[in-house]
Motif scaffolding. Sequence first.
Motif, mmCIF file in Angstrom:
data_model
loop_
_atom_site.group_PDB
_atom_site.id
_atom_site.type_symbol
_atom_site.label_atom_id
_atom_site.label_comp_id
_atom_site.label_asym_id
_atom_site.label_seq_id
_atom_site.Cartn_x
_atom_site.Cartn_y
_atom_site.Cartn_z
ATOM 1 N N SER B 78 0.829 -1.216 0.000
ATOM 2 C CA SER B 78 0.000 0.000 0.000
ATOM 3 C C SER B 78 0.856 1.256 0.000
ATOM 4 C CB SER B 78 -0.903 0.015 1.235
ATOM 5 O OG SER B 78 -1.479 1.298 1.369
ATOM 6 N N THR B 79 0.365 2.267 -0.682
ATOM 7 C CA THR B 79 1.095 3.548 -0.706
ATOM 8 C C THR B 79 0.558 4.532 0.337
ATOM 9 O OG1 THR B 79 -0.396 4.305 -2.430
ATOM 10 C CG2 THR B 79 1.721 3.418 -3.151
ATOM 11 N N TRP B 80 -0.399 4.107 1.170
ATOM 12 C CA TRP B 80 -1.066 5.104 2.018
ATOM 13 C C TRP B 80 -0.124 5.843 2.952
ATOM 14 C CZ3 TRP B 80 -1.116 5.238 7.265
ATOM 15 C CH2 TRP B 80 -0.876 4.042 7.949
ATOM 16 N N ALA B 81 0.972 5.185 3.363
ATOM 17 C CA ALA B 81 1.892 5.850 4.292
ATOM 18 C C ALA B 81 2.918 6.727 3.569
ATOM 19 C CB ALA B 81 2.618 4.813 5.147
ATOM 20 N N TYR B 82 2.899 6.649 2.246
ATOM 21 C CA TYR B 82 3.820 7.488 1.465
ATOM 22 C C TYR B 82 3.023 8.726 1.031
ATOM 23 C CZ TYR B 82 7.511 8.675 -1.835
ATOM 24 O OH TYR B 82 8.525 9.317 -2.507
ATOM 25 N N ALA B 83 2.924 9.676 1.946
ATOM 26 C CA ALA B 83 1.978 10.777 1.740
ATOM 27 C C ALA B 83 2.644 12.125 1.952
ATOM 28 C CB ALA B 83 0.802 10.618 2.696
ATOM 29 N N GLY B 84 1.974 13.129 1.474
ATOM 30 C CA GLY B 84 2.441 14.510 1.660
ATOM 31 C C GLY B 84 2.469 15.266 0.346
ATOM 32 N N VAL B 85 2.299 16.575 0.461
ATOM 33 C CA VAL B 85 2.340 17.428 -0.735
ATOM 34 C C VAL B 85 3.784 17.812 -1.008
ATOM 35 C CG1 VAL B 85 1.643 19.672 -1.663
ATOM 36 C CG2 VAL B 85 -0.004 18.274 -0.400
ATOM 37 N N GLU B 86 4.247 17.553 -2.208
ATOM 38 C CA GLU B 86 5.614 17.926 -2.576
ATOM 39 C C GLU B 86 5.668 19.401 -2.930
ATOM 40 O OE1 GLU B 86 8.555 15.919 -3.306
ATOM 41 O OE2 GLU B 86 7.595 14.386 -2.075
ATOM 42 N N SER B 87 4.716 19.824 -3.758
ATOM 43 C CA SER B 87 4.682 21.240 -4.077
ATOM 44 C C SER B 87 3.295 21.634 -4.555
ATOM 45 C CB SER B 87 5.727 21.582 -5.143
ATOM 46 O OG SER B 87 5.249 21.304 -6.425
ATOM 47 N N TYR B 88 2.831 22.757 -4.070
ATOM 48 C CA TYR B 88 1.593 23.355 -4.569
ATOM 49 C C TYR B 88 1.981 24.725 -5.080
ATOM 50 C CZ TYR B 88 -2.715 26.097 -4.299
ATOM 51 O OH TYR B 88 -3.740 26.957 -4.588
ATOM 52 N N GLU B 89 1.772 24.956 -6.360
ATOM 53 C CA GLU B 89 2.156 26.220 -6.979
ATOM 54 C C GLU B 89 0.905 27.013 -7.327
ATOM 55 O OE1 GLU B 89 5.220 27.069 -7.184
ATOM 56 O OE2 GLU B 89 6.207 25.162 -6.799
ATOM 57 N N PRO B 90 0.422 27.831 -6.384
ATOM 58 C CA PRO B 90 -0.825 28.560 -6.667
ATOM 59 C C PRO B 90 -0.710 29.467 -7.892
ATOM 60 C CG PRO B 90 0.063 29.123 -4.494
ATOM 61 C CD PRO B 90 0.987 28.133 -5.071
ATOM 62 N N GLY B 91 0.475 30.045 -8.103
ATOM 63 C CA GLY B 91 0.653 30.948 -9.239
ATOM 64 C C GLY B 91 0.671 30.236 -10.574
ATOM 65 N N ASP B 92 0.868 28.920 -10.523
ATOM 66 C CA ASP B 92 0.938 28.154 -11.768
ATOM 67 C C ASP B 92 -0.231 27.175 -11.885
ATOM 68 O OD1 ASP B 92 2.268 27.808 -14.167
ATOM 69 O OD2 ASP B 92 3.404 26.077 -13.446
ATOM 70 N N GLY B 93 -0.988 27.040 -10.781
ATOM 71 C CA GLY B 93 -2.153 26.151 -10.825
ATOM 72 C C GLY B 93 -1.797 24.686 -10.961
ATOM 73 N N THR B 94 -0.731 24.255 -10.271
ATOM 74 C CA THR B 94 -0.345 22.842 -10.321
ATOM 75 C C THR B 94 -0.040 22.316 -8.920
ATOM 76 O OG1 THR B 94 1.988 23.376 -10.636
ATOM 77 C CG2 THR B 94 0.676 23.029 -12.629
ATOM 78 N N LEU B 95 -0.145 21.009 -8.792
ATOM 79 C CA LEU B 95 0.081 20.349 -7.509
ATOM 80 C C LEU B 95 0.868 19.070 -7.754
ATOM 81 C CD1 LEU B 95 -0.940 19.927 -4.417
ATOM 82 C CD2 LEU B 95 -2.541 18.341 -5.469
ATOM 83 N N THR B 96 1.868 18.822 -6.904
ATOM 84 C CA THR B 96 2.588 17.552 -6.960
ATOM 85 C C THR B 96 2.566 16.944 -5.567
ATOM 86 O OG1 THR B 96 4.010 18.391 -8.705
ATOM 87 C CG2 THR B 96 4.795 16.447 -7.518
ATOM 88 N N ALA B 97 2.147 15.697 -5.477
ATOM 89 C CA ALA B 97 2.047 15.082 -4.154
ATOM 90 C C ALA B 97 2.371 13.602 -4.231
ATOM 91 C CB ALA B 97 0.643 15.280 -3.594
ATOM 92 N N ARG B 98 2.638 13.036 -3.054
ATOM 93 C CA ARG B 98 2.904 11.597 -2.976
ATOM 94 C C ARG B 98 1.594 10.824 -3.063
ATOM 95 N NH1 ARG B 98 7.604 10.999 1.567
ATOM 96 N NH2 ARG B 98 9.230 12.050 0.364
ATOM 97 N N ALA B 99 1.734 9.607 -3.553
ATOM 98 C CA ALA B 99 0.557 8.817 -3.919
ATOM 99 C C ALA B 99 -0.405 8.548 -2.772
ATOM 100 C CB ALA B 99 1.010 7.491 -4.521
ATOM 101 N N GLY B 100 0.116 8.454 -1.553
ATOM 102 C CA GLY B 100 -0.759 8.062 -0.445
ATOM 103 C C GLY B 100 -1.574 9.197 0.143
ATOM 104 N N THR B 101 -1.351 10.413 -0.315
ATOM 105 C CA THR B 101 -2.094 11.555 0.227
ATOM 106 C C THR B 101 -3.564 11.403 -0.132
ATOM 107 O OG1 THR B 101 -0.170 12.739 -0.616
ATOM 108 C CG2 THR B 101 -1.814 14.041 0.545
ATOM 109 N N THR B 102 -4.443 11.651 0.849
ATOM 110 C CA THR B 102 -5.860 11.475 0.517
ATOM 111 C C THR B 102 -6.359 12.662 -0.303
ATOM 112 O OG1 THR B 102 -6.716 12.604 2.470
ATOM 113 C CG2 THR B 102 -6.314 10.223 2.672
#
Lengths: 490, 421
Positions: B78-102
């Motif tokens: 399971s990837t659920w414990a591999y969680a967290g936001v890597e980067s949220y770029e409000p000025g660019d409208g993109t998000l990168t996060a780990r797979a387990g993030t809900t």
Amino acid sequence: MALSAAARRELDRILGPRGVVDGAVASLAYESDGLALIRGTPEIVLLPRDTAQCAAALGVLAAEGVPVVGRGAGTGLSGGATPVSGGALVGMARMRDVLELNLQDRFARVQAGMVNVDLTNLCAKHGLFYAPDPSSQQACTIGGNVGENSGGPHCFKYGATTRHVLGLVIVTADGQVLDLSQPRLEPDGYDLVGLFVGSEGTFGLATEITVRLTRKPAAVETLLAVFGDLDGACDATSDLIAERLEPSAIEILDRLTIEAVEQSVFRAGYPRGAGAVLLVEVEGSETEVATTVRDVTRIARARGALEVRSARGESERKKLWAGRKGAFGAMGRIAPDLYVADVCVPRTRLKELVLAATRIAAEKRLKLSNVFHAGDGNLHPNISYDRRNPDEVERVLAAGREIMELCVAAGGSLTGEHGVGLEKREEMCLVYGDDDLAVMRRVREAWDPARRMNPGKLLPVRGCREARGASLPRRAAPDHAPQAHGGSGR
Amino acid sequence: MNEQVLQTLGRTFGAANVGTLRPRFDAAPLPMVAPSSVEGFRAALELSRANRWRVLPVGLGSKLSWAPAPGPADFVLSTWAYAGVESYEPGDGTLTARAGTTWAELSARVAVGGHALSPDVPRPKGSTLGGVIAAGQSGADRLRHGALREHVLGLTYLLSDGTLGRCGGRLVKNVTGYDLQRLFAGSHGTLGLILEASLRLFPLPEQEVLASWRAPDRGSALAAARRLLGPELSPWSVVLTAHGAEWTVHARLAGRAESVAAEHQALERLLPGARCLAGEAAGPAAQELRDSAFGEIDGPRLVLQVRPSACAVALDVALEALAAPQFRDSCTPQWRCEPGLAVIEAALGARAHDPGLLAALTDSLARALAPLSGAVRLLHAPEGMPTTAEAGAPSAGLALMRRLRRQLDPAGTFEAGRFLP
């Protein structure tokens, strides 16, 4: 590998006299696409009329082990349709039919050689259009668009080609027909259609394409914001994105581009002497358009726009867009050749990277103009040059590479819409590692185990570690050195 | 449960870190590990290679019964414990996060900057980023924003041989290399493990309105939906639900305040007598409507897709099929239909568990809907259903799909008998 006489006879039989071209015509007319710096000579050019002919011909070529390069209209800018490995070039010029036009469910099934704008013209009277609109849409084909996952100004709202392709008929390297043409909401199994779009001819040839048609919006307004310099236009764009506004297109043209356009047949009425113009199109309901126009105007003024005005009526709107789309052609007034760079950057860093590109060109004594899809962060720093001047060609290529490296280092990508092709093949190592590329090779082999489809494109020839050790070559080695030749890039 | 697997995993990850998970509601539990680092995932895959164990990749496991039953797997990764936001770029409208993030966590994070995620998935607290992508799940906003696979900008994945790869990027426009993210989206974990993903974001609606209207009959409900789907509105969703013979039309408007206000007026004209909730009052009702899709596991759920113009016909066909005597006693269908997308769903109820009967139902519907470009899937199918009668059994390109899978997972570690017949 040369074709046997028997294979040649078989191809003649399948395709008929108009379907096979060779000799001097083949080598001249099909030696390159829009990236005229790199050329190759196909052994034979095949022009099938339909999927069945294409499949039969590819079957013959498979038995002979001959490389196959697909070609739409040859307007590509990364060398994707250039036959650098010889072999057979399969052109889609005789496959231009509409096979199905479904107005109720809003899709069309067309042959791959259908010209992009012809499809939009065809469905205009039904209140529909085909959304991807590359600048070359008067000439480029839907099949070529599929190969490159082409974009265009209105992709800001509607997305690139991949969002509009609902189904494909693909002829694979061994001459089999893979019919994925049913427009389905969800793919059956893996999304082969999504994977194929943008594969630059290295998986197979798309011969029939089912595309989504989009309903024309209730209201459209085109705004022209005039700036004293490029910085204001870039800052305004970053603000539009940060405020999460959703126009359908956000384009920037700089001073040199404006001058070239205004002196050309594409004259659009852009104010001469302006440092830059921001061309923003807003579509949707009356209210949506009115509120977005209000906000765009506010932002442009806050960023120092000297004037913000709306196109007065449909004819001025069309003119403003004809100027934008004709900009590349208009550059012919500046110099005989044009190198169109294509990179994408985070939209928070537009100004900084446009400035850096300008600096790089100035350092190399090159003439740089900018006309680009600002809303998507898709820069097109264009360098005007004369290919008969080998020293200038060297400087152009060096500048192109430097701009690319800078954008990648800033979190950008190698290409936003023109594809990797030959041009950026080795530079793939700037964004990907050996492992990433090895997986892409494995995927390619699932489609084409013998690697005969468009060989030498998209994936670097050498490993990245090896290439980095030897310092990357400036550019994918052309089969032919740049040479004096008529015609220009786009 | 395989004790040897349990013990080996315990030795590598510590016994306290090995749990269990039932891959389906009616299956025996399997040992499960949920590493929190790439090294952890690599170690688990190394064990699977050394022991020739088959691995079932999951997020939180909420959509495991969407695809055909996983075959015999030895453990769950399971990837659920591999969680967290890597980067949220409000000025660019993109998000990168780990797979387990809900999905709920991600939504909350981007809402701060005025952004929303697409798809607007049902039950976001129980859905992970990796799981949503692997299941190819689209949401309640599909009518407006399109399918999930169009919004995945890039991925980091781990193949069963330990290769850590990347495709795409974090930019809204990019054609550098093959779109492998399109291959991974909807592949149900059969190709590799999605570890990280980047998404394009959308503006968070300033205002919303939820309208519902009880129709006198099915025909009027469909006619009302057609009006709402016309050029005057661009709704987030138009959904029909039925309880018995009673049909209700629900429409959700969302977006900038002024546009929604104007659309609200138009809606009242198009759907006179509709009950409208606006602003905060619309939220919970909209959520409830959203969560009614692909509902909790309350028995098998039939999902039909046809061309939009064939939606009414397909609904007729499906209603008629389920009214047949052999299904009438065991199936208590709850209907849900999105005419704009031409998706029809029927929750068949807990008593619909006879594999033979369900296979006959899906087969007959597939035959009837084939001329309408129809596709039939059965989610939460009971054990013992023949695979071909289950979700998304592909017809064209099967050999190619098998080659793709062999290229990415030659040992068949992730195969677990799933997805492809």
